[in-house]
Write a protein that holds these residues in place. Structure first.
Motif, PDB file in Angstrom:
ATOM      1  N   LEU A   1       0.832  -1.203   0.000  1.00 54.42           N
ATOM      2  CA  LEU A   1       0.000   0.000   0.000  1.00 54.42           C
ATOM      3  C   LEU A   1       0.872   1.260   0.000  1.00 54.42           C
ATOM      4  O   LEU A   1       0.570   2.229  -0.695  1.00 54.42           O
ATOM      5  N   ILE A   2       1.953   1.224   0.766  1.00 59.11           N
ATOM      6  CA  ILE A   2       2.895   2.344   0.790  1.00 59.11           C
ATOM      7  C   ILE A   2       3.501   2.539  -0.591  1.00 59.11           C
ATOM      8  O   ILE A   2       3.575   3.659  -1.101  1.00 59.11           O
ATOM      9  N   TYR A   3       3.913   1.451  -1.211  1.00 60.01           N
ATOM     10  CA  TYR A   3       4.527   1.536  -2.534  1.00 60.01           C
ATOM     11  C   TYR A   3       3.536   2.067  -3.573  1.00 60.01           C
ATOM     12  O   TYR A   3       3.876   2.926  -4.390  1.00 60.01           O
ATOM     13  N   GLU A   4       2.316   1.590  -3.520  1.00 59.85           N
ATOM     14  CA  GLU A   4       1.284   2.051  -4.447  1.00 59.85           C
ATOM     15  C   GLU A   4       1.018   3.549  -4.271  1.00 59.85           C
ATOM     16  O   GLU A   4       0.919   4.293  -5.241  1.00 59.85           O
ATOM     17  N   TYR A   5       0.923   3.990  -3.027  1.00 58.20           N
ATOM     18  CA  TYR A   5       0.689   5.402  -2.741  1.00 58.20           C
ATOM     19  C   TYR A   5       1.868   6.239  -3.233  1.00 58.20           C
ATOM     20  O   TYR A   5       1.685   7.294  -3.851  1.00 58.20           O
ATOM     21  N   TYR A   6       3.084   5.762  -2.970  1.00 59.63           N
ATOM     22  CA  TYR A   6       4.289   6.459  -3.420  1.00 59.63           C
ATOM     23  C   TYR A   6       4.280   6.643  -4.937  1.00 59.63           C
ATOM     24  O   TYR A   6       4.569   7.725  -5.444  1.00 59.63           O
ATOM     25  N   LEU A   7       3.946   5.586  -5.673  1.00 54.35           N
ATOM     26  CA  LEU A   7       3.911   5.685  -7.133  1.00 54.35           C
ATOM     27  C   LEU A   7       2.914   6.731  -7.615  1.00 54.35           C
ATOM     28  O   LEU A   7       3.200   7.502  -8.532  1.00 54.35           O
ATOM     29  N   SER A   8       1.752   6.778  -6.983  1.00 51.72           N
ATOM     30  CA  SER A   8       0.751   7.769  -7.391  1.00 51.72           C
ATOM     31  C   SER A   8       1.223   9.191  -7.057  1.00 51.72           C
ATOM     32  O   SER A   8       0.990  10.126  -7.827  1.00 51.72           O
ATOM     33  N   GLU A   9       1.892   9.342  -5.932  1.00 55.40           N
ATOM     34  CA  GLU A   9       2.419  10.660  -5.558  1.00 55.40           C
ATOM     35  C   GLU A   9       3.573  11.080  -6.473  1.00 55.40           C
ATOM     36  O   GLU A   9       3.738  12.259  -6.762  1.00 55.40           O
ATOM     37  N   CYS A  10       4.370  10.123  -6.911  1.00 48.47           N
ATOM     38  CA  CYS A  10       5.480  10.418  -7.833  1.00 48.47           C
ATOM     39  C   CYS A  10       4.974  11.049  -9.116  1.00 48.47           C
ATOM     40  O   CYS A  10       5.586  11.974  -9.640  1.00 48.47           O
ATOM     41  N   GLU A  11       3.888  10.522  -9.615  1.00 48.47           N
ATOM     42  CA  GLU A  11       3.326  11.050 -10.861  1.00 48.47           C
ATOM     43  C   GLU A  11       2.882  12.503 -10.713  1.00 48.47           C
ATOM     44  O   GLU A  11       2.974  13.283 -11.654  1.00 48.47           O
TER      45      GLU A  11
ATOM     46  N   THR B   1       4.281  10.320   1.393  1.00 49.24           N
ATOM     47  CA  THR B   1       3.992   8.935   1.757  1.00 49.24           C
ATOM     48  C   THR B   1       4.294   8.684   3.224  1.00 49.24           C
ATOM     49  O   THR B   1       3.503   8.048   3.931  1.00 49.24           O
ATOM     50  N   SER B   2       5.425   9.198   3.696  1.00 46.66           N
ATOM     51  CA  SER B   2       5.761   8.992   5.107  1.00 46.66           C
ATOM     52  C   SER B   2       4.735   9.661   6.013  1.00 46.66           C
ATOM     53  O   SER B   2       4.357   9.110   7.049  1.00 46.66           O
TER      54      SER B   2
ATOM     55  N   VAL C   1       5.014   6.851   9.010  1.00 49.76           N
ATOM     56  CA  VAL C   1       6.276   6.123   9.145  1.00 49.76           C
ATOM     57  C   VAL C   1       7.389   7.076   8.701  1.00 49.76           C
ATOM     58  O   VAL C   1       7.139   8.089   8.057  1.00 49.76           O
ATOM     59  N   SER C   2       8.624   6.737   9.036  1.00 50.14           N
ATOM     60  CA  SER C   2       9.737   7.600   8.653  1.00 50.14           C
ATOM     61  C   SER C   2      10.005   7.513   7.156  1.00 50.14           C
ATOM     62  O   SER C   2       9.633   6.538   6.492  1.00 50.14           O
ATOM     63  N   GLU C   3      10.676   8.531   6.643  1.00 49.95           N
ATOM     64  CA  GLU C   3      11.052   8.511   5.230  1.00 49.95           C
ATOM     65  C   GLU C   3      12.042   7.384   4.952  1.00 49.95           C
ATOM     66  O   GLU C   3      12.071   6.856   3.839  1.00 49.95           O
TER      67      GLU C   3
ATOM     68  N   ILE D   1      11.902   4.366   6.186  1.00 45.70           N
ATOM     69  CA  ILE D   1      11.091   3.162   5.954  1.00 45.70           C
ATOM     70  C   ILE D   1      10.507   3.202   4.552  1.00 45.70           C
ATOM     71  O   ILE D   1      10.538   2.206   3.828  1.00 45.70           O
ATOM     72  N   VAL D   2       9.987   4.347   4.148  1.00 43.51           N
ATOM     73  CA  VAL D   2       9.437   4.481   2.799  1.00 43.51           C
ATOM     74  C   VAL D   2      10.524   4.203   1.768  1.00 43.51           C
ATOM     75  O   VAL D   2      10.314   3.464   0.807  1.00 43.51           O
ATOM     76  N   GLN D   3      11.693   4.757   1.994  1.00 42.41           N
ATOM     77  CA  GLN D   3      12.798   4.566   1.053  1.00 42.41           C
ATOM     78  C   GLN D   3      13.181   3.095   0.937  1.00 42.41           C
ATOM     79  O   GLN D   3      13.381   2.590  -0.173  1.00 42.41           O
ATOM     80  N   ARG D   4      13.251   2.384   2.054  1.00 38.62           N
ATOM     81  CA  ARG D   4      13.572   0.952   2.002  1.00 38.62           C
ATOM     82  C   ARG D   4      12.527   0.174   1.210  1.00 38.62           C
ATOM     83  O   ARG D   4      12.856  -0.725   0.439  1.00 38.62           O
ATOM     84  N   ILE D   5      11.263   0.509   1.405  1.00 44.37           N
ATOM     85  CA  ILE D   5      10.183  -0.172   0.685  1.00 44.37           C
ATOM     86  C   ILE D   5      10.287   0.113  -0.815  1.00 44.37           C
ATOM     87  O   ILE D   5      10.188  -0.790  -1.638  1.00 44.37           O
ATOM     88  N   VAL D   6      10.499   1.363  -1.157  1.00 45.92           N
ATOM     89  CA  VAL D   6      10.531   1.776  -2.565  1.00 45.92           C
ATOM     90  C   VAL D   6      11.731   1.180  -3.293  1.00 45.92           C
ATOM     91  O   VAL D   6      11.611   0.757  -4.446  1.00 45.92           O
ATOM     92  N   TYR D   7      12.871   1.123  -2.631  1.00 46.19           N
ATOM     93  CA  TYR D   7      14.089   0.683  -3.309  1.00 46.19           C
ATOM     94  C   TYR D   7      14.325  -0.819  -3.265  1.00 46.19           C
ATOM     95  O   TYR D   7      15.340  -1.279  -3.766  1.00 46.19           O
ATOM     96  N   ARG D   8      13.395  -1.579  -2.715  1.00 40.47           N
ATOM     97  CA  ARG D   8      13.557  -3.035  -2.730  1.00 40.47           C
ATOM     98  C   ARG D   8      13.597  -3.538  -4.164  1.00 40.47           C
ATOM     99  O   ARG D   8      12.727  -3.232  -4.967  1.00 40.47           O
ATOM    100  N   ALA D   9      14.560  -4.350  -4.462  1.00 41.99           N
ATOM    101  CA  ALA D   9      14.773  -4.825  -5.838  1.00 41.99           C
ATOM    102  C   ALA D   9      13.569  -5.554  -6.435  1.00 41.99           C
ATOM    103  O   ALA D   9      13.212  -5.277  -7.574  1.00 41.99           O
ATOM    104  N   PRO D  10      12.911  -6.479  -5.720  1.00 48.19           N
ATOM    105  CA  PRO D  10      11.800  -7.205  -6.353  1.00 48.19           C
ATOM    106  C   PRO D  10      10.686  -6.284  -6.845  1.00 48.19           C
ATOM    107  O   PRO D  10      10.143  -6.498  -7.909  1.00 48.19           O
ATOM    108  N   TYR D  11      10.358  -5.235  -6.088  1.00 44.71           N
ATOM    109  CA  TYR D  11       9.301  -4.330  -6.513  1.00 44.71           C
ATOM    110  C   TYR D  11       9.709  -3.627  -7.795  1.00 44.71           C
ATOM    111  O   TYR D  11       8.981  -3.584  -8.764  1.00 44.71           O
ATOM    112  N   ASN D  12      10.883  -3.032  -7.790  1.00 48.29           N
ATOM    113  CA  ASN D  12      11.335  -2.244  -8.930  1.00 48.29           C
ATOM    114  C   ASN D  12      11.496  -3.112 -10.178  1.00 48.29           C
ATOM    115  O   ASN D  12      11.156  -2.688 -11.272  1.00 48.29           O
ATOM    116  N   LYS D  13      12.002  -4.313 -10.057  1.00 48.02           N
ATOM    117  CA  LYS D  13      12.172  -5.190 -11.207  1.00 48.02           C
ATOM    118  C   LYS D  13      10.821  -5.585 -11.808  1.00 48.02           C
ATOM    119  O   LYS D  13      10.647  -5.561 -13.001  1.00 48.02           O
ATOM    120  N   LYS D  14       9.869  -5.927 -10.967  1.00 46.69           N
ATOM    121  CA  LYS D  14       8.564  -6.378 -11.449  1.00 46.69           C
ATOM    122  C   LYS D  14       7.818  -5.246 -12.158  1.00 46.69           C
ATOM    123  O   LYS D  14       7.206  -5.454 -13.173  1.00 46.69           O
TER     124      LYS D  14
END
Length: 80
Positions: free
Chosen positions: A33-43, A54-55, A60-62, A64-77
């Motif tokens: 949910l955090i990742y989805e929200y981040y993507l919509s805010e990025c646009e 998002t934070s 949550v702290s920035e 934590i958001v950064q760790r979620i966003v930069y996880r390799a499996p999410y970005n690759k998919k």
């Protein structure tokens, strides 16, 4: 297409079932949910402001958001 389908190729019901069985971490849904929200805010605002928004939205702290966003499996998919 939901974030669950885009990243994991499963529907939300299946995702919830996997969580209830203990196959997925208890905070996996929150992370998606955090990742989805981040993507919509990025646009709308760009990546730096999206991190902050998002934070604040999820209280949550920035870091934590950064760790979620930069996880390799999410970005690759998502890029595929």
């Amino acid at each position: 297409m939901s974030i669950y389908e885009a990243i994991l190729n499963i529907d939300e019901a299946t995702f919830d079932r996997l969580m209830s069985l203990g196959v997925l971490r208890s905070n996996a849904k929150r992370d998606l949910l955090i990742y989805e929200y981040y993507l919509s805010e990025c646009e709308r605002h760009g990546s730096m402001q999206a991190m902050t928004n998002t934070s604040e939205e999820f209280k949550v702290s920035e870091d934590i958001v950064q760790r979620i966003v930069y996880r390799a499996p999410y970005n690759k998919k998502i890029k595929e």
